[in-house]
Design an enzyme around this catalytic site. Sequence first.
Site, PDB file in Angstrom:
ATOM      1  N   GLY A 127       0.830  -1.214   0.000  1.00 23.33           N
ATOM      2  CA  GLY A 127       0.000   0.000   0.000  1.00 23.33           C
ATOM      3  C   GLY A 127       0.853   1.248   0.000  1.00 23.33           C
ATOM      4  CE1 TYR A 128       5.569   0.762   0.556  1.00 20.54           C
ATOM      5  CE2 TYR A 128       7.058   1.820  -0.981  1.00 20.54           C
ATOM      6  CZ  TYR A 128       6.852   1.060   0.135  1.00 20.54           C
ATOM      7  OH  TYR A 128       7.939   0.595   0.832  1.00 20.54           O
ATOM      8  CB  SER A 129       0.345   3.959  -5.656  1.00 16.28           C
ATOM      9  OG  SER A 129       1.577   3.445  -6.074  1.00 16.28           O
ATOM     10  CB  SER A 161      -0.529  -5.908  -7.202  1.00 15.33           C
ATOM     11  OG  SER A 161      -0.075  -4.950  -8.124  1.00 15.33           O
ATOM     12  CD  GLU A 244       7.998  -2.387  -6.136  1.00 14.01           C
ATOM     13  OE1 GLU A 244       8.132  -1.411  -5.376  1.00 14.01           O
ATOM     14  OE2 GLU A 244       6.947  -2.640  -6.741  1.00 14.01           O
ATOM     15  CD  GLU A 385       8.271   8.465 -18.489  1.00 17.68           C
ATOM     16  OE1 GLU A 385       7.855   7.755 -17.543  1.00 17.68           O
ATOM     17  OE2 GLU A 385       7.900   8.298 -19.660  1.00 17.68           O
TER      18      GLU A 385
END
Length: 398
Positions: A127-129, A161, A244, A385
């Site tokens: 649970g990052y984004s 995910s 990761e 990027e």
Amino acid sequence: MDLANDAADDTFRKDVRAFIAASLPEDIRARTRAGLRTSKDDSQRWHKILAAKGWIAPSWPKEAGGCAWEPARTYIFEEEMAMAGCPPLSPFPIKMVGPVIYTFGTEAQKAKWLAGTRDGDMVWCQGYSEPGAGSDLANLQTRAVADGDDYIVNGGKIWTSYGHQADWMFALVRTRFDGKPQEGISVLLIDMHAPGVSHRPIITIDGSHILNEIRFDDVRVPQFNRIGEENKGWTYAKFLLGNERASIAFIPQSTHLISRIKEIAGAEPSGDGGRLADDPAFRARLAGLEIELDALRTTNERVLFDVKAGSAGNGGAILKSKGTFISQALSEVAMEAVHHYGLPWVMEALYPGWNLPPIGPDYAKTATPHYMRQRANTIEGGSEEVQKNVIAKQVLGL
Ligand SMILES: Cc1cc2nc3c(=O)[nH]c(=O)nc-3n(C[C@H](O)[C@H](O)[C@H](O)COP(=O)(O)OP(=O)(O)OC[C@H]3O[C@@H](n4cnc5c(N)ncnc54)[C@H](O)[C@@H]3O)c2cc1C
């Protein structure tokens, strides 16, 4: 470090090969070989077989129940697994949250989470984004406010995910609301079955349900579940992101895909009526990618050498950037190789249990969904990027 010329590594490789040949269930091998979607069940079964053998946590230290293998051995192990048709394992327990727990957790936290995480009894998600916090992760707004021995968590995560299948989430939450954004973040382990946690599926372009939007509405999380110091979560988060990225180079998977493309090209015709495998333009394109992959393998060996020498550096960004380029390009070549057979779109054919005849050769049905899925490679785990920015600043010193 030369992975190809070390006798001890060679013996190890043979042992791994023999173990996989004897232990990987035939039904799982057949599904993975055919390129079908890996179910939670297949992945968990294989996880538990490796755990029973004591090989599930290659780089964890012995005291955490790991193998403490050298990085080169871990690489050989992963390469053999991919080549032999083992199902991909979730990176969350072994590569991501486990190392954070044994490196920064208390003894009581290790006792609560480490064995279950290692042995596959606890399924994890990341649970990052958040909607406004992807590349700019420090902008995350999910709030955890202290209340007695607990935090009350409100907010949400996105692109999570396997969030719908997980028992636990390792989450970044905001615990301080003033000062530098990076200095107000903590890591919380959140029980996904707790009251107030809900999820909404996100269906991706390849038609699958892997991603989710997760909501937290007044979710009570014990302060015991905070890893490390309050407001120091950014340090732990970066530690985890390095792991990761280094694992998103897809080298074993790309190696396997090249051999699969060669099989397809041996069976498919070229435009002039010969075999695709003899078509000079096709051969040149595939050979170019094979050479790029060889170069990446050498870079990977250099990064492994740096890890062994104690400096992980920023190799993860290089491996991820180049590895995802190659993996996406190969998925294009695979799709071109099956040409018009790539057009039919029968989602159900990718799942176990589908028994109608395929449209075209059996190998064709996975080419387009795989191509679609690989589009996400240059976004997940940090966008292309952003990797280039890391390489420019921290590797090239620009
Ligand atoms: C398949 C998939 C699975 C995922 N799984 C998870 C998961 O399990 N858990 C989780 O927490 N997250 C997950 N993510 C989220 C992923 O980490 C983010 O999508 C990624 O970090 C990019 O963030 P964003 O989507 O918010 O895009 P943004 O950050 O909004 O970026 C949009 C565009 O702007 C560009 N950009 C942004 N900043 C810069 C900059 N400084 N310089 C140059 N260009 C820039 C980006 O490269 C991109 O092209 C997943 C994503 C995908 C696609």
